[in-house]
Design an enzyme around this catalytic site. Structure first.
Site, PDB file in Angstrom:
ATOM      1  N   ASP A  61       0.828  -1.194   0.000  1.00 39.90           N
ATOM      2  CA  ASP A  61       0.000   0.000   0.000  1.00 39.90           C
ATOM      3  C   ASP A  61       0.873   1.259   0.000  1.00 39.90           C
ATOM      4  O   ASP A  61       1.672   1.467   0.916  1.00 39.90           O
ATOM      5  CB  ASP A  61      -0.865  -0.047   1.268  1.00 39.90           C
ATOM      6  CG  ASP A  61      -1.904   1.041   1.272  1.00 39.90           C
ATOM      7  OD1 ASP A  61      -2.577   1.196   0.246  1.00 39.90           O
ATOM      8  OD2 ASP A  61      -2.018   1.748   2.283  1.00 39.90           O
ATOM      9  N   THR A  95      -0.640   4.794  -4.795  1.00 40.89           N
ATOM     10  CA  THR A  95       0.568   4.559  -5.593  1.00 40.89           C
ATOM     11  C   THR A  95       0.475   5.313  -6.915  1.00 40.89           C
ATOM     12  O   THR A  95       1.419   5.995  -7.339  1.00 40.89           O
ATOM     13  CB  THR A  95       0.726   3.047  -5.877  1.00 40.89           C
ATOM     14  OG1 THR A  95       0.520   2.343  -4.671  1.00 40.89           O
ATOM     15  CG2 THR A  95       2.084   2.736  -6.437  1.00 40.89           C
ATOM     16  N   ASP A 386      -9.347  -0.407   1.083  1.00 35.70           N
ATOM     17  CA  ASP A 386      -9.303   0.053  -0.314  1.00 35.70           C
ATOM     18  C   ASP A 386     -10.618  -0.287  -1.007  1.00 35.70           C
ATOM     19  O   ASP A 386     -11.207   0.536  -1.702  1.00 35.70           O
ATOM     20  CB  ASP A 386      -8.153  -0.624  -1.083  1.00 35.70           C
ATOM     21  CG  ASP A 386      -6.795  -0.037  -0.724  1.00 35.70           C
ATOM     22  OD1 ASP A 386      -6.746   0.890   0.110  1.00 35.70           O
ATOM     23  OD2 ASP A 386      -5.776  -0.512  -1.270  1.00 35.70           O
TER      24      ASP A 386
END
Ligand code: ADP
Ligand code: MG
Length: 539
Positions: A61, A95, A386
């Site tokens: 993550d 990311t 997420d």
């Protein structure tokens, strides 16, 4: 001009100007992007982070990696902020956002080398960023709120490659059910979902529980293990005599006095428990301590009690059971109680948990994550978060986009078309912005061991021939219609990522002077090129 040096600032202030400032900042930002890059996508690798105390975090993550790294360089810190914003706004895509900012700066360097002024690049990037938002909205597809299958696919896309892989069908089911259950006319409040973790059993035993699960056992095994029709007192005062905050001294000179003192203590506790009993409560959750004698008395009264419940759990309990947290004994009455059909202590492996089910407020939910080790459980928690973030974002706007780099390629293509109408230098900047977006499919391919250039070329030609949802499917390693391949993401991930990445890239580009005070601290040079341990000396 004379050669004499004029000193403006104290000695411990360091300064970098012009090109040096720019290049150092860009380098630091690129290094941050490079760190997270290898984790992107389903085939991305994980990182192991070890804290000074030896705590280990293994994760894929972006935001977790950057937070754990304790980055010091000021420009690099701005990159970490991007990840944090993405995390709070969407909960996924960290990311992507950081990588994009790094690539925007890398491409800006190409233009700086061609002697294009940073403000011109900044203007071009601003135009491109605004245009991208427009294009994204045009390209987004609308879903209906009851399209559970699509929502499950969104959750699965979020969790691919995150250690949750084996059980992602089940997790996506749990996520969609949970989000649907807490949705009401006021929208969706993610705080209604509590995530609790339990070591033991496999990750497939993770479950959705209607109600609250607390990581607490009853304070005494003589208390009932199950209470039906629970009348719950939420207590914010200690059920014990000693008050550790006040330093008391008692002088005792005879055995009778000692006995008298102990009797007095006993009476106070008896009185406390007596009042609790009289109020009618049969379950208490106490934010403070409950001492041994009180535990004994409470068990005798068949009251179920947990102590040292965290404030956030107390608040969740209050919401779920419609109770009120009481700060002193006199307030304790049935009016303030919470209610639930059942309170029960259940053992899972080495953990003992308290389940509060059949709550007054049916919107209170707990996702109970099981797993073999705490590292596994923590990574599953991040994956589930997420998934929750993506499903909520999709439901809120009702708009989704194809993943696997499909949306980035299409936006890049349209940005290039748009750039044709701009003046020379801005056009170059918009083109560089477009090629920065292509880093998403490029990196997805690279991380999966595919040839990035081949992949990008094929993707571009498929988009040129009108396949606007063509993306890289890393289950089959082929270019396919990403929507049909069920690789779907919420629009919000992309709008937010592009927004914050371009904001930060522009901000960093516009800096031509860094004046940093080291505060007299030796050895810390916030402007050092590179970061500690990365093989570059001080600037
Ligand atoms: P982020 O922190 O940016 O969310 P992830 O590691 O979660 O990073 O990777 C997200 C990227 O992976 C997105 O671009 C998404 O479209 C892509 N992706 C997810 N599943 C697949 C898949 N099966 N094939 C190809 N790309 C995928
Ligand atoms: Mg993700």
């Amino acid at each position: 001009m004379t050669d004499k040096q004029i000193v403006l600032t104290p000695e411990d202030v360091q300064r970098l100007m012009g090109k040096d400032a720019q290049r150092t900042n860009i380098l630091a930002a690129k290094m941050v992007a490079d760190i997270v890059k290898t984790t992107l996508g389903p085939k991305g690798m994980d990182k192991m982070l070890v804290s000074p105390l030896g705590d280990i975090v293994i994760t894929n993550d972006g935001v977790t990696i950057l937070e754990e790294m304790q980055i010091e360089h000021p420009a690099a810190k701005m990159m970490v902020e991007i990840a944090k914003t993405q995390e709070t706004e969407v909960g996924d895509g960290t990311t992507t956002a950081v990588m994009l900012a790094g690539k925007l700066l890398e491409n800006a360097e190409i233009l700086l080398d061609k002697k294009i002024h940073p403000t011109v690049i900044a203007k071009g990037y601003r135009l491109a960023s605004e245009k991208s938002q427009e294009i994204l909205k045009e390209l987004a597809l609308r879903i209906t709120p009851d399209d559970d299958e699509i929502l499950r696919q969104i959750a699965m896309t979020a969790m691919t490659g995150k250690g949750a892989e084996d059980a992602k069908e089940k997790f996506s089911d749990i996520i969609v059910k949970a989000v649907k259950q807490i949705q009401d006319s006021n929208g969706i409040d993610i705080n209604n979902i509590k995530i609790e973790k339990s070591k033991g059993d496999g990750i497939k035993d993770t479950s959705l529980i209607s109600g609250i699960v607390l990581d607490k056992d009853r304070v005494s095994i003589d208390m009932p293990q199950v209470v039906e029709n629970a009348k719950i007192a939420l207590i914010d005062f200690p059920i014990e005599v000693k008050n550790p905050e006040i330093d008391t001294k008692v002088s005792i000179s005879s055995p009778e006095q000692l006995q008298g003192f102990l009797d007095q203590e006993e009476r106070t506790i008896k009185n406390l428990v007596g009042k609790i009993k009289a109020s009618g409560a049969n379950v208490i959750f106490c934010q403070k301590g409950i001492d041994d004698f009180a535990q004994y008395l409470l068990s005798r009264e068949r009251i179920y009690a947990c102590r040292r419940v965290s404030r956030s759990d107390m608040e969740k309990l209050a919401k779920a059971t419609s109770g009120k947290i009481v700060g002193n004994l006199n307030e304790l009455s049935e009016r303030e109680f919470g209610f639930s059909q059942r309170v029960e202590e259940i053992k899972h492996g080495s953990d003992t948990l308290t389940y509060i089910t059949g709550c007054k407020n049916p919107k209170a939910l707990t996702i109970l994550i099981h797993g073999g080790t705490s590292h596994v459980i923590d990574e599953i928690e991040r994956a589930i978060k997420d998934g929750l973030g993506d499903v909520i974002a999709s439901l809120k706007s009702g708009l989704i986009v194809p993943g696997g780099g499909a949306i980035e390629i299409e936006v890049a293509k349209r940005l290039r078309e748009y750039s044709q109408g701009l003046s020379g230098r801005e056009q170059l900047a918009v083109e560089q912005f477009a090629s920065a977006l292509e880093c998403v499919p490029l990196t997805l391919a690279e991380n999966a061991g595919l040839d990035p250039i081949d992949t990008l070329t094929e993707l571009k030609s498929r988009h040129d021939s009108g396949e606007k949802n063509a993306g890289l499917n890393l289950f089959t390693n082929k270019i396919e219609n990403a929507i049909e391949s069920k690789i779907i993401e919420p629009l919000k991930i992309k709008t937010q990522a592009i927004n914050s990445a371009s904001d930060v890239a522009i901000m960093i580009l516009r800096i031509d002077d860094v004046i940093a005070s080291t505060g007299g601290k030796k050895g810390i040079n916030p402007m050092a090129r590179g970061m500690p341990g990365m093989g570059e000396g001080e600037y």
